[in-house]
Enzyme design. Structure first.
Site, PDB file in Angstrom:
ATOM      1  N   ILE A 158       0.699  -1.321   0.082  1.00 35.53           N
ATOM      2  CA  ILE A 158       0.099  -0.140  -0.060  1.00 35.53           C
ATOM      3  C   ILE A 158       0.926   1.270   0.082  1.00 35.53           C
ATOM      4  O   ILE A 158       0.569   2.194  -0.746  1.00 35.53           O
ATOM      5  CB  ILE A 158      -0.934  -0.286   1.331  1.00 35.53           C
ATOM      6  CG1 ILE A 158      -1.919  -1.382   1.077  1.00 35.53           C
ATOM      7  CG2 ILE A 158      -1.821   1.084   1.478  1.00 35.53           C
ATOM      8  CD1 ILE A 158      -2.925  -1.621   2.405  1.00 35.53           C
ATOM      9  N   THR A 238      -4.020   5.260   7.781  1.00 30.20           N
ATOM     10  CA  THR A 238      -5.044   4.350   7.219  1.00 30.20           C
ATOM     11  C   THR A 238      -4.578   3.009   7.479  1.00 30.20           C
ATOM     12  O   THR A 238      -5.133   2.067   6.874  1.00 30.20           O
ATOM     13  CB  THR A 238      -5.127   4.540   5.663  1.00 30.20           C
ATOM     14  OG1 THR A 238      -3.968   4.421   5.117  1.00 30.20           O
ATOM     15  CG2 THR A 238      -5.762   5.653   4.995  1.00 30.20           C
ATOM     16  N   ARG A 240      -3.553   1.257  11.297  1.00 33.46           N
ATOM     17  CA  ARG A 240      -4.427   0.836  12.388  1.00 33.46           C
ATOM     18  C   ARG A 240      -4.065   2.123  13.658  1.00 33.46           C
ATOM     19  O   ARG A 240      -2.997   2.629  13.723  1.00 33.46           O
ATOM     20  CB  ARG A 240      -3.736  -0.260  13.202  1.00 33.46           C
ATOM     21  CG  ARG A 240      -3.990  -1.714  12.447  1.00 33.46           C
ATOM     22  CD  ARG A 240      -5.312  -2.059  12.729  1.00 33.46           C
ATOM     23  NE  ARG A 240      -5.890  -3.295  11.890  1.00 33.46           N
ATOM     24  CZ  ARG A 240      -6.214  -3.395  10.710  1.00 33.46           C
ATOM     25  NH1 ARG A 240      -6.173  -2.439   9.721  1.00 33.46           N
ATOM     26  NH2 ARG A 240      -6.579  -4.625  10.182  1.00 33.46           N
ATOM     27  N   GLU A 269     -12.325   1.697  17.861  1.00 41.05           N
ATOM     28  CA  GLU A 269     -13.337   1.792  16.922  1.00 41.05           C
ATOM     29  C   GLU A 269     -14.601   1.168  17.273  1.00 41.05           C
ATOM     30  O   GLU A 269     -14.516   0.042  17.803  1.00 41.05           O
ATOM     31  CB  GLU A 269     -12.588   0.955  15.638  1.00 41.05           C
ATOM     32  CG  GLU A 269     -11.436   2.015  15.042  1.00 41.05           C
ATOM     33  CD  GLU A 269     -11.044   1.437  13.895  1.00 41.05           C
ATOM     34  OE1 GLU A 269     -11.469   0.494  13.334  1.00 41.05           O
ATOM     35  OE2 GLU A 269      -9.819   1.899  13.283  1.00 41.05           O
ATOM     36  N   HIS A 288     -12.973   4.044   9.170  1.00 37.75           N
ATOM     37  CA  HIS A 288     -12.279   2.581   8.558  1.00 37.75           C
ATOM     38  C   HIS A 288     -12.836   2.113   7.228  1.00 37.75           C
ATOM     39  O   HIS A 288     -13.423   1.220   7.411  1.00 37.75           O
ATOM     40  CB  HIS A 288     -12.281   1.475   9.707  1.00 37.75           C
ATOM     41  CG  HIS A 288     -11.075   0.890   9.764  1.00 37.75           C
ATOM     42  ND1 HIS A 288     -10.567   0.140  10.707  1.00 37.75           N
ATOM     43  CD2 HIS A 288     -10.377   0.335   8.598  1.00 37.75           C
ATOM     44  CE1 HIS A 288      -9.380  -0.493  10.389  1.00 37.75           C
ATOM     45  NE2 HIS A 288      -9.529  -0.619   9.296  1.00 37.75           N
TER      46      HIS A 288
HETATM   47  C1  GLV Z   1      -8.456  -3.401   7.073  1.00 43.26           C
HETATM   48  O1  GLV Z   1      -8.112  -2.554   7.999  1.00 43.26           O
HETATM   49  C2  GLV Z   1      -7.617  -4.391   6.762  1.00 43.26           C
HETATM   50  O2  GLV Z   1      -6.711  -4.621   7.357  1.00 43.26           O
HETATM   51  O3  GLV Z   1      -7.808  -4.984   5.620  1.00 43.26           O
END
Ligand code: GLV
Length: 333
Positions: A158, A238, A240, A269, A288
Protein backbone atom coordinates in the site's frame (compact mmCIF):
# COMPACT_ATOMS: atom_id res chain seq x y z
CA UNK A 1 -17.87 -37.54 4.46
CA UNK A 2 -19.75 -34.78 6.23
CA UNK A 3 -19.17 -31.34 4.79
CA UNK A 4 -17.10 -29.02 7.02
CA UNK A 5 -18.96 -26.59 9.23
CA UNK A 6 -18.07 -22.90 9.07
CA UNK A 7 -19.26 -19.78 10.84
CA UNK A 8 -19.28 -16.39 9.09
CA UNK A 9 -19.21 -13.57 11.62
CA UNK A 10 -21.04 -10.86 9.62
CA UNK A 11 -23.52 -10.22 6.83
CA UNK A 12 -21.55 -10.41 3.56
CA UNK A 13 -22.27 -10.40 -0.18
CA UNK A 14 -24.89 -13.20 -0.59
CA UNK A 15 -23.37 -14.62 -3.79
CA UNK A 16 -19.98 -14.94 -2.08
CA UNK A 17 -21.43 -16.74 0.95
CA UNK A 18 -23.36 -18.92 -1.50
CA UNK A 19 -20.06 -20.12 -2.97
CA UNK A 20 -19.00 -21.20 0.50
CA UNK A 21 -22.36 -22.89 1.09
CA UNK A 22 -21.85 -25.10 -1.98
CA UNK A 23 -19.05 -26.90 -0.17
CA UNK A 24 -19.65 -26.27 3.53
CA UNK A 25 -22.43 -26.15 6.10
CA UNK A 26 -22.58 -22.41 6.69
CA UNK A 27 -24.02 -20.47 9.58
CA UNK A 28 -23.69 -16.69 9.61
CA UNK A 29 -24.24 -13.80 11.99
CA UNK A 30 -26.65 -11.91 9.72
CA UNK A 31 -26.10 -8.42 11.01
CA UNK A 32 -24.04 -5.36 10.15
CA UNK A 33 -22.91 -5.13 13.77
CA UNK A 34 -20.29 -7.43 15.31
CA UNK A 35 -21.32 -10.77 16.73
CA UNK A 36 -21.40 -10.64 20.56
CA UNK A 37 -18.50 -12.54 22.08
CA UNK A 38 -20.62 -15.15 23.93
CA UNK A 39 -22.49 -15.92 20.69
CA UNK A 40 -19.23 -16.31 18.80
CA UNK A 41 -17.84 -18.65 21.46
CA UNK A 42 -21.02 -20.71 21.30
CA UNK A 43 -21.41 -20.81 17.50
CA UNK A 44 -17.75 -21.52 16.75
CA UNK A 45 -17.29 -24.40 19.16
CA UNK A 46 -18.05 -27.21 16.67
CA UNK A 47 -16.76 -25.42 13.55
CA UNK A 48 -13.96 -26.50 11.22
CA UNK A 49 -13.55 -23.00 9.83
CA UNK A 50 -14.29 -19.39 10.72
CA UNK A 51 -14.61 -16.39 8.43
CA UNK A 52 -13.80 -13.45 10.68
CA UNK A 53 -13.39 -9.68 10.50
CA UNK A 54 -11.00 -7.35 12.35
CA UNK A 55 -13.71 -6.81 14.97
CA UNK A 56 -13.39 -10.40 16.24
CA UNK A 57 -10.69 -11.19 18.77
CA UNK A 58 -9.32 -14.59 17.83
CA UNK A 59 -7.34 -15.44 20.93
CA UNK A 60 -6.40 -18.47 23.03
CA UNK A 61 -9.82 -18.50 24.70
CA UNK A 62 -11.67 -18.74 21.38
CA UNK A 63 -9.23 -21.23 19.86
CA UNK A 64 -9.43 -23.38 22.99
CA UNK A 65 -13.21 -23.40 22.73
CA UNK A 66 -13.07 -24.79 19.15
CA UNK A 67 -11.37 -28.20 19.17
CA UNK A 68 -12.24 -28.96 15.52
CA UNK A 69 -11.04 -25.63 14.14
CA UNK A 70 -8.57 -25.89 11.23
CA UNK A 71 -8.81 -22.56 9.40
CA UNK A 72 -9.49 -18.95 10.38
CA UNK A 73 -9.95 -16.74 7.35
CA UNK A 74 -9.80 -13.03 8.18
CA UNK A 75 -11.45 -10.69 5.68
CA UNK A 76 -8.75 -8.03 6.03
CA UNK A 77 -5.12 -7.61 5.13
CA UNK A 78 -4.25 -6.89 8.76
CA UNK A 79 -4.49 -9.68 11.32
CA UNK A 80 -3.56 -8.02 14.61
CA UNK A 81 -6.94 -9.26 15.93
CA UNK A 82 -5.61 -12.82 15.75
CA UNK A 83 -3.11 -14.49 18.05
CA UNK A 84 -0.98 -16.01 15.28
CA UNK A 85 1.53 -17.92 17.48
CA UNK A 86 -1.37 -19.48 19.37
CA UNK A 87 -3.14 -20.49 16.14
CA UNK A 88 0.09 -21.90 14.70
CA UNK A 89 0.82 -23.91 17.84
CA UNK A 90 -2.61 -25.49 17.50
CA UNK A 91 -2.14 -26.27 13.80
CA UNK A 92 -4.75 -23.70 12.73
CA UNK A 93 -4.09 -21.94 9.43
CA UNK A 94 -4.85 -18.23 9.22
CA UNK A 95 -5.76 -16.53 5.95
CA UNK A 96 -5.95 -12.81 5.13
CA UNK A 97 -6.74 -10.64 2.09
CA UNK A 98 -3.67 -8.79 0.79
CA UNK A 99 -3.22 -7.46 -2.78
CA UNK A 100 -6.95 -7.08 -3.65
CA UNK A 101 -7.28 -3.94 -1.52
CA UNK A 102 -3.90 -2.33 -2.15
CA UNK A 103 -4.83 0.27 -4.76
CA UNK A 104 -8.22 1.08 -3.26
CA UNK A 105 -6.63 1.75 0.13
CA UNK A 106 -3.93 3.94 -1.39
CA UNK A 107 -6.60 5.86 -3.32
CA UNK A 108 -8.38 6.56 -0.05
CA UNK A 109 -5.23 7.61 1.80
CA UNK A 110 -4.79 10.12 -1.02
CA UNK A 111 -8.39 11.26 -0.66
CA UNK A 112 -7.74 11.93 3.03
CA UNK A 113 -4.44 13.68 2.32
CA UNK A 114 -6.01 16.02 -0.20
CA UNK A 115 -9.14 16.61 1.86
CA UNK A 116 -7.04 17.63 4.87
CA UNK A 117 -4.64 19.77 2.83
CA UNK A 118 -7.38 21.69 1.04
CA UNK A 119 -10.07 21.84 3.75
CA UNK A 120 -12.62 19.84 1.76
CA UNK A 121 -14.54 18.65 4.82
CA UNK A 122 -14.36 21.95 6.68
CA UNK A 123 -15.43 23.82 3.51
CA UNK A 124 -18.44 21.56 3.06
CA UNK A 125 -19.45 21.99 6.72
CA UNK A 126 -19.13 25.76 6.45
CA UNK A 127 -21.29 25.88 3.31
CA UNK A 128 -24.03 23.82 4.98
CA UNK A 129 -23.87 25.98 8.11
CA UNK A 130 -24.39 29.17 6.09
CA UNK A 131 -20.85 30.46 6.63
CA UNK A 132 -20.11 30.97 2.88
CA UNK A 133 -20.59 34.73 2.68
CA UNK A 134 -18.44 35.59 -0.32
CA UNK A 135 -15.24 34.71 -2.16
CA UNK A 136 -12.72 35.33 0.58
CA UNK A 137 -9.14 35.93 -0.49
CA UNK A 138 -7.99 35.04 3.03
CA UNK A 139 -10.52 32.32 3.75
CA UNK A 140 -10.15 28.51 3.76
CA UNK A 141 -6.45 28.58 3.03
CA UNK A 142 -4.80 25.18 2.87
CA UNK A 143 -1.48 23.55 2.06
CA UNK A 144 -0.28 22.81 -1.46
CA UNK A 145 0.06 19.15 -2.34
CA UNK A 146 1.98 19.48 -5.60
CA UNK A 147 5.69 19.84 -5.17
CA UNK A 148 5.55 18.95 -1.47
CA UNK A 149 7.46 16.22 0.36
CA UNK A 150 5.60 13.04 1.27
CA UNK A 151 6.99 10.75 3.96
CA UNK A 152 5.76 7.16 3.93
CA UNK A 153 6.10 5.20 7.15
CA UNK A 154 6.04 1.52 6.18
CA UNK A 155 6.64 0.89 2.50
CA UNK A 156 4.74 -2.33 1.86
CA UNK A 157 2.36 -2.81 -1.05
CA UNK A 158 0.00 0.00 0.00
CA UNK A 159 2.87 2.36 0.83
CA UNK A 160 4.31 1.75 -2.62
CA UNK A 161 0.98 2.57 -4.31
CA UNK A 162 0.87 5.74 -2.22
CA UNK A 163 4.31 6.65 -3.54
CA UNK A 164 3.34 5.93 -7.15
CA UNK A 165 0.41 8.34 -6.91
CA UNK A 166 2.72 11.07 -5.58
CA UNK A 167 4.72 11.24 -8.79
CA UNK A 168 1.74 12.81 -10.61
CA UNK A 169 1.90 15.65 -8.09
CA UNK A 170 5.63 16.21 -8.59
CA UNK A 171 6.28 15.30 -4.99
CA UNK A 172 9.49 14.21 -3.40
CA UNK A 173 8.89 10.85 -1.68
CA UNK A 174 10.84 9.77 1.38
CA UNK A 175 10.25 6.51 3.20
CA UNK A 176 11.17 4.83 6.42
CA UNK A 177 10.80 1.10 6.95
CA UNK A 178 12.67 -1.61 8.80
CA UNK A 179 13.23 -3.25 5.41
CA UNK A 180 14.86 -1.22 2.70
CA UNK A 181 13.72 -1.63 -0.93
CA UNK A 182 16.22 -2.60 -3.63
CA UNK A 183 18.22 0.12 -5.35
CA UNK A 184 16.33 -0.68 -8.58
CA UNK A 185 12.94 -0.14 -6.93
CA UNK A 186 14.09 3.05 -5.25
CA UNK A 187 15.23 4.37 -8.62
CA UNK A 188 12.13 3.17 -10.49
CA UNK A 189 9.69 4.81 -8.05
CA UNK A 190 11.95 7.74 -7.16
CA UNK A 191 12.02 6.85 -3.48
CA UNK A 192 14.52 8.16 -0.97
CA UNK A 193 15.15 5.86 1.98
CA UNK A 194 15.58 7.59 5.35
CA UNK A 195 17.08 5.25 7.94
CA UNK A 196 15.23 6.58 11.00
CA UNK A 197 11.78 7.96 11.72
CA UNK A 198 13.42 10.84 13.60
CA UNK A 199 15.32 11.85 10.46
CA UNK A 200 12.27 11.47 8.21
CA UNK A 201 9.64 13.45 10.14
CA UNK A 202 11.21 16.95 10.14
CA UNK A 203 11.59 16.81 6.35
CA UNK A 204 7.98 16.00 5.43
CA UNK A 205 4.97 18.13 4.53
CA UNK A 206 2.79 15.02 4.63
CA UNK A 207 3.34 11.82 6.58
CA UNK A 208 1.28 8.77 5.65
CA UNK A 209 1.34 5.67 7.84
CA UNK A 210 1.19 2.20 6.29
CA UNK A 211 2.69 -0.13 8.90
CA UNK A 212 0.91 -3.12 10.40
CA UNK A 213 0.16 -2.96 14.13
CA UNK A 214 2.74 -4.99 16.05
CA UNK A 215 4.29 -4.56 19.51
CA UNK A 216 7.06 -2.60 17.73
CA UNK A 217 4.70 -0.17 15.96
CA UNK A 218 2.33 0.46 18.90
CA UNK A 219 2.37 4.28 19.44
CA UNK A 220 5.16 4.61 16.89
CA UNK A 221 3.91 8.18 16.44
CA UNK A 222 3.72 9.76 19.89
CA UNK A 223 4.42 13.16 21.42
CA UNK A 224 8.20 13.14 20.71
CA UNK A 225 7.64 12.23 17.05
CA UNK A 226 4.84 14.78 16.57
CA UNK A 227 7.14 17.48 17.92
CA UNK A 228 9.67 16.64 15.22
CA UNK A 229 7.16 17.38 12.46
CA UNK A 230 6.74 20.73 10.72
CA UNK A 231 3.99 23.00 12.14
CA UNK A 232 2.51 22.95 8.62
CA UNK A 233 2.60 19.16 8.32
CA UNK A 234 -0.35 16.82 7.85
CA UNK A 235 -0.51 13.30 9.27
CA UNK A 236 -2.57 10.64 7.46
CA UNK A 237 -3.29 7.26 9.02
CA UNK A 238 -5.03 4.44 7.16
CA UNK A 239 -3.22 1.57 8.92
CA UNK A 240 -4.23 0.92 12.53
CA UNK A 241 -5.28 3.48 15.11
CA UNK A 242 -2.94 2.23 17.81
CA UNK A 243 0.13 3.09 15.70
CA UNK A 244 -0.57 6.70 16.73
CA UNK A 245 -0.83 7.88 20.35
CA UNK A 246 -4.21 9.55 19.97
CA UNK A 247 -3.95 11.67 23.12
CA UNK A 248 -0.59 13.01 21.98
CA UNK A 249 -2.06 13.67 18.54
CA UNK A 250 -4.92 15.65 20.06
CA UNK A 251 -2.46 17.81 21.99
CA UNK A 252 -0.22 18.31 18.95
CA UNK A 253 -3.17 19.40 16.80
CA UNK A 254 -4.58 21.64 19.54
CA UNK A 255 -1.25 23.29 20.26
CA UNK A 256 -0.19 23.70 16.62
CA UNK A 257 2.74 21.29 16.61
CA UNK A 258 1.27 19.94 13.38
CA UNK A 259 -1.28 21.54 11.07
CA UNK A 260 -3.83 18.78 10.50
CA UNK A 261 -4.51 15.07 10.62
CA UNK A 262 -6.74 12.74 8.65
CA UNK A 263 -7.48 9.38 10.21
CA UNK A 264 -9.39 6.41 8.86
CA UNK A 265 -8.55 4.42 11.99
CA UNK A 266 -8.63 5.26 15.69
CA UNK A 267 -7.34 3.64 18.88
CA UNK A 268 -10.82 2.41 19.77
CA UNK A 269 -13.27 1.79 16.95
CA UNK A 270 -15.71 3.36 16.75
CA UNK A 271 -14.15 6.42 18.38
CA UNK A 272 -16.17 7.64 21.36
CA UNK A 273 -18.43 10.60 20.46
CA UNK A 274 -16.88 12.34 23.49
CA UNK A 275 -13.31 11.98 22.23
CA UNK A 276 -11.61 15.40 22.25
CA UNK A 277 -10.25 14.80 18.73
CA UNK A 278 -13.79 15.28 17.44
CA UNK A 279 -13.80 18.85 18.76
CA UNK A 280 -10.90 19.88 16.54
CA UNK A 281 -11.55 21.55 13.17
CA UNK A 282 -8.16 20.40 11.85
CA UNK A 283 -8.81 16.68 12.18
CA UNK A 284 -10.77 14.55 9.70
CA UNK A 285 -11.96 11.15 10.88
CA UNK A 286 -13.60 8.54 8.67
CA UNK A 287 -15.05 5.18 9.82
CA UNK A 288 -12.30 2.73 8.71
CA UNK A 289 -13.40 2.70 5.06
CA UNK A 290 -10.13 2.82 3.09
CA UNK A 291 -10.86 -0.51 1.37
CA UNK A 292 -14.57 0.16 1.04
CA UNK A 293 -15.25 0.23 -2.69
CA UNK A 294 -17.91 -2.14 -4.06
CA UNK A 295 -15.37 -4.06 -6.14
CA UNK A 296 -12.70 -4.30 -3.46
CA UNK A 297 -14.93 -5.38 -0.60
CA UNK A 298 -16.39 -8.06 -2.89
CA UNK A 299 -12.87 -9.16 -3.88
CA UNK A 300 -11.87 -9.33 -0.21
CA UNK A 301 -14.88 -11.48 0.62
CA UNK A 302 -14.12 -13.77 -2.33
CA UNK A 303 -10.48 -14.12 -1.31
CA UNK A 304 -11.52 -14.88 2.27
CA UNK A 305 -13.79 -17.65 0.94
CA UNK A 306 -11.02 -18.97 -1.35
CA UNK A 307 -8.64 -19.10 1.64
CA UNK A 308 -11.19 -20.89 3.77
CA UNK A 309 -12.08 -23.49 1.14
CA UNK A 310 -8.46 -24.20 0.22
CA UNK A 311 -7.40 -24.53 3.86
CA UNK A 312 -10.26 -26.88 4.66
CA UNK A 313 -9.41 -29.08 1.66
CA UNK A 314 -5.74 -29.19 2.64
CA UNK A 315 -4.76 -27.23 -0.46
CA UNK A 316 -2.37 -24.23 -0.47
CA UNK A 317 -4.29 -21.13 0.57
CA UNK A 318 -4.00 -18.12 -1.79
CA UNK A 319 -2.92 -15.91 1.15
CA UNK A 320 -1.88 -17.67 4.32
CA UNK A 321 -0.20 -15.90 7.25
CA UNK A 322 1.20 -19.05 8.91
CA UNK A 323 1.64 -21.93 6.43
CA UNK A 324 4.01 -23.53 8.96
CA UNK A 325 0.94 -24.36 11.08
CA UNK A 326 0.30 -27.49 8.98
CA UNK A 327 3.10 -29.31 10.78
CA UNK A 328 1.28 -28.86 14.11
CA UNK A 329 -2.05 -30.23 12.83
CA UNK A 330 -3.61 -33.07 14.72
CA UNK A 331 -3.64 -36.38 12.81
CA UNK A 332 -6.76 -36.36 10.61
CA UNK A 333 -7.15 -32.61 11.28
C1 GLV B 1 -8.56 -3.38 7.16
O1 GLV B 1 -8.23 -2.60 7.98
C2 GLV B 1 -7.70 -4.43 6.70
O2 GLV B 1 -6.73 -4.76 7.38
O3 GLV B 1 -7.97 -4.96 5.61
Amino acid sequence: MERPKVYVTRRLFPEVVQRLAQECRVKAWESDLPVPRPTLLQEARDCDGLLTLITERVDAELLEACPRLRVVSNMAVGYDNIDIPEATRRGILVGHTPRVLTKTTADFAWALLMAAARLVVRGDRDVRAGRWRTWEPMGWLGQDVHGATLGIVGLGQIGLEMAKRATGFDMRVLYYDVIRRSTEEEARYRLEFVPTLEALLPRCDFVSIHTPLTPQTYHLIGAPQLRLMKPTAILVNTSRGKVVDQKALYEALRDGFIWAAALDVTEEEPISPDDPLLTLPNCIITPHIASASFATRRAMANLAVDNLLAGLKGEPMPACVNPEAVQYRRPGG
